[in-house]
Motif scaffolding. Structure first.
Motif, PDB file in Angstrom:
ATOM      1  N   GLN A   4       8.298  -1.599  -1.609  1.00  0.00           N
ATOM      2  CA  GLN A   4       8.027  -0.471  -2.787  1.00  0.00           C
ATOM      3  C   GLN A   4       9.345   0.497  -1.656  1.00  0.00           C
ATOM      4  O   GLN A   4       9.021   0.394   0.253  1.00  0.00           O
ATOM      5  CB  GLN A   4       6.975   0.253  -1.909  1.00  0.00           C
ATOM      6  CG  GLN A   4       5.765  -0.805  -2.903  1.00  0.00           C
ATOM      7  CD  GLN A   4       4.388   0.000  -2.499  1.00  0.00           C
ATOM      8  OE1 GLN A   4       4.015   0.294  -1.613  1.00  0.00           O
ATOM      9  NE2 GLN A   4       3.364  -0.252  -3.305  1.00  0.00           N
ATOM     10  N   GLU A   6       9.424   4.421   0.426  1.00  0.00           N
ATOM     11  CA  GLU A   6       8.547   5.390   1.435  1.00  0.00           C
ATOM     12  C   GLU A   6       8.300   5.911   0.828  1.00  0.00           C
ATOM     13  O   GLU A   6       6.682   6.371   0.669  1.00  0.00           O
ATOM     14  CB  GLU A   6       8.871   5.792   2.723  1.00  0.00           C
ATOM     15  CG  GLU A   6       8.090   6.690   3.624  1.00  0.00           C
ATOM     16  CD  GLU A   6       8.693   7.162   5.390  1.00  0.00           C
ATOM     17  OE1 GLU A   6       7.794   7.570   5.362  1.00  0.00           O
ATOM     18  OE2 GLU A   6       9.773   6.358   5.098  1.00  0.00           O
ATOM     19  N   ALA A  37       4.008   5.592  -0.490  1.00  0.00           N
ATOM     20  CA  ALA A  37       3.928   3.751  -0.721  1.00  0.00           C
ATOM     21  C   ALA A  37       2.655   3.579  -0.629  1.00  0.00           C
ATOM     22  O   ALA A  37       1.980   3.789   1.263  1.00  0.00           O
ATOM     23  CB  ALA A  37       4.855   3.371  -1.056  1.00  0.00           C
ATOM     24  N   GLY A  38       1.650   3.031  -0.500  1.00  0.00           N
ATOM     25  CA  GLY A  38       0.219   2.772  -0.747  1.00  0.00           C
ATOM     26  C   GLY A  38      -1.001   3.328  -0.638  1.00  0.00           C
ATOM     27  O   GLY A  38      -1.541   3.200  -0.062  1.00  0.00           O
ATOM     28  N   GLU A  39      -0.358   4.566  -1.128  1.00  0.00           N
ATOM     29  CA  GLU A  39      -0.929   5.901  -0.678  1.00  0.00           C
ATOM     30  C   GLU A  39      -2.182   6.051  -2.340  1.00  0.00           C
ATOM     31  O   GLU A  39      -1.881   5.813  -3.282  1.00  0.00           O
ATOM     32  CB  GLU A  39      -0.888   7.564  -1.137  1.00  0.00           C
ATOM     33  CG  GLU A  39      -0.485   7.725   0.475  1.00  0.00           C
ATOM     34  CD  GLU A  39      -0.175   9.652   0.677  1.00  0.00           C
ATOM     35  OE1 GLU A  39      -0.977  11.162   1.169  1.00  0.00           O
ATOM     36  OE2 GLU A  39       0.640   9.694  -0.235  1.00  0.00           O
ATOM     37  N   GLN A 158       4.405  -0.904  -8.909  1.00  0.00           N
ATOM     38  CA  GLN A 158       4.047  -0.174  -7.578  1.00  0.00           C
ATOM     39  C   GLN A 158       2.753   0.919  -7.934  1.00  0.00           C
ATOM     40  O   GLN A 158       2.397   0.965  -6.785  1.00  0.00           O
ATOM     41  CB  GLN A 158       5.628  -0.818  -7.575  1.00  0.00           C
ATOM     42  CG  GLN A 158       6.480  -1.852  -7.154  1.00  0.00           C
ATOM     43  CD  GLN A 158       7.947  -1.363  -7.523  1.00  0.00           C
ATOM     44  OE1 GLN A 158       8.373  -0.057  -7.773  1.00  0.00           O
ATOM     45  NE2 GLN A 158       8.359  -2.377  -6.465  1.00  0.00           N
ATOM     46  N   ALA A 186      -6.449  -1.108  -2.960  1.00  0.00           N
ATOM     47  CA  ALA A 186      -6.188  -1.195  -0.717  1.00  0.00           C
ATOM     48  C   ALA A 186      -5.903  -3.204  -0.368  1.00  0.00           C
ATOM     49  O   ALA A 186      -4.388  -3.254   0.183  1.00  0.00           O
ATOM     50  CB  ALA A 186      -7.278  -1.040  -0.266  1.00  0.00           C
ATOM     51  N   GLY A 189      -2.138  -3.036  -1.677  1.00  0.00           N
ATOM     52  CA  GLY A 189      -1.166  -2.490  -1.257  1.00  0.00           C
ATOM     53  C   GLY A 189      -0.547  -1.644  -2.340  1.00  0.00           C
ATOM     54  O   GLY A 189       0.645  -0.481  -1.651  1.00  0.00           O
ATOM     55  N   THR A 190      -1.331  -1.176  -4.038  1.00  0.00           N
ATOM     56  CA  THR A 190      -0.634  -0.491  -4.679  1.00  0.00           C
ATOM     57  C   THR A 190      -0.800   1.474  -4.250  1.00  0.00           C
ATOM     58  O   THR A 190      -2.095   1.859  -4.263  1.00  0.00           O
ATOM     59  CB  THR A 190      -2.183  -0.877  -5.910  1.00  0.00           C
ATOM     60  OG1 THR A 190      -1.867  -2.133  -6.347  1.00  0.00           O
ATOM     61  CG2 THR A 190      -1.276   0.102  -7.319  1.00  0.00           C
ATOM     62  N   THR A 191       0.043   2.217  -5.099  1.00  0.00           N
ATOM     63  CA  THR A 191       0.390   3.324  -4.901  1.00  0.00           C
ATOM     64  C   THR A 191      -1.083   4.013  -6.051  1.00  0.00           C
ATOM     65  O   THR A 191      -0.605   3.537  -7.279  1.00  0.00           O
ATOM     66  CB  THR A 191       1.405   3.992  -4.613  1.00  0.00           C
ATOM     67  OG1 THR A 191       2.137   3.296  -3.569  1.00  0.00           O
ATOM     68  CG2 THR A 191       1.259   5.524  -4.687  1.00  0.00           C
TER      69      THR A 191
END
Length: 262
Positions: A4, A6, A37-39, A158, A186, A189-191
């Motif tokens: 991903q 940033e 990414a990841g939020e 993603q 979580a 790690g998916t946004t």
């Protein structure tokens, strides 16, 4: 899954107008936002403020009148690293549970020989292991929504877009799926960009909440949600904590102000 960037989602100066001339309606005006990414970012606000419109822009289902939408470093377009879950499951009733997920895998080029194992793995992720051969109408509403989530995850997106996915469910099922989605996002790690009307749901799920107002749709406030949420966190204890109650109350107040904003 490819690495991903940033900045997973960037909307810059998005304006959407419907109609022409004096009858034109502005759904959203000059909206800019960035999702890292990841939020897990939640959009809240009154009906008609443009939350779903923004999701459709990110998904590539709709074009902005002006402004740009970028997902994973490329212009937003259908299927470009995104999965979407709607308020209703929208499953194919003539297909089995596995057939619904298999359809998504086929569309994304997964070889036929690999699909059964992928289907089984996806169903296990959402707590529906062993149901691949069942018909969708044999499942409860909550189970159908889990299938919809598994289908959205089939292409290993993603970015996952969720448009009030639990609104039609009973309270108990809704709470269970909220926890499952939060934990799943979580672990992968998916946004996530999530739409809801509920202050409680927003605080429970989001790492950041964006509050929108209507006429025209625009972002009027941002609330950071700094709560400890890991695999050891008891969901009931989290909901009952003083900090959760404070954030929920703060957000509810902001949402009420946004609903009356001109």
């Amino acid at each position: 899954m490819s690495p991903q960037s940033e900045e997973a989602v960037v909307l810059d100066g998005i304006t959407v107008r419907y109609g022409k001339g004096g009858s034109a309606v502005t759904a959203v005006e000059d909206v800019s936002l960035t999702v890292r990414a990841g939020e897990f970012v939640v959009l809240v606000g009154p009906s008609g403020c443009g939350k779903t419109t923004l999701l459709r822009i990110v998904a590539g289902f709709e074009r902005a009148t002006s402004g740009t939408g970028v997902v994973q470093g490329a212009p937003a377009a259908p299927g470009r690293g995104t999965g979407i879950v709607f308020q209703q499951p929208r499953l194919f009733p003539w297909r089995t549970v596995g057939g619904n997920i298999g359809f998504a895998l086929a569309r994304h080029g997964v070889p036929r020989a690999e699909r059964p194992a992928r289907i089984a793995s996806l169903l296990d992720r959402v707590g529906l292991g062993g149901t691949a051969g069942r018909r969708t109408w044999e499942l409860s509403g909550g189970q159908q929504q889990r299938v919809a989530i598994a289908r959205a995850l089939a292409a290993e997106p993603q970015v996952l877009l969720m448009d009030e996915p639990f609104a039609a469910l009973d309270a108990l099922t809704r709470e269970r799926l909220q926890e499952e989605v939060r934990a799943l996002a979580a672990s992968l790690g998916t946004t996530v960009l999530f739409v809801t009307h509920s202050a409680e749901e927003a605080v429970l799920l989001g790492t950041r909440v964006l509050v929108m107002a209507a006429d025209p749709g625009r972002i009027v406030a941002e609330v950071d949600v700094d709560l400890t949420r890991d695999s050891a966190t008891d969901p009931a204890a989290l909901r009952g904590s003083a900090e959760f109650a404070r954030l929920r109350g703060e957000l509810a107040d902001i949402m009420r102000e946004a609903a009356t904003a001109a």
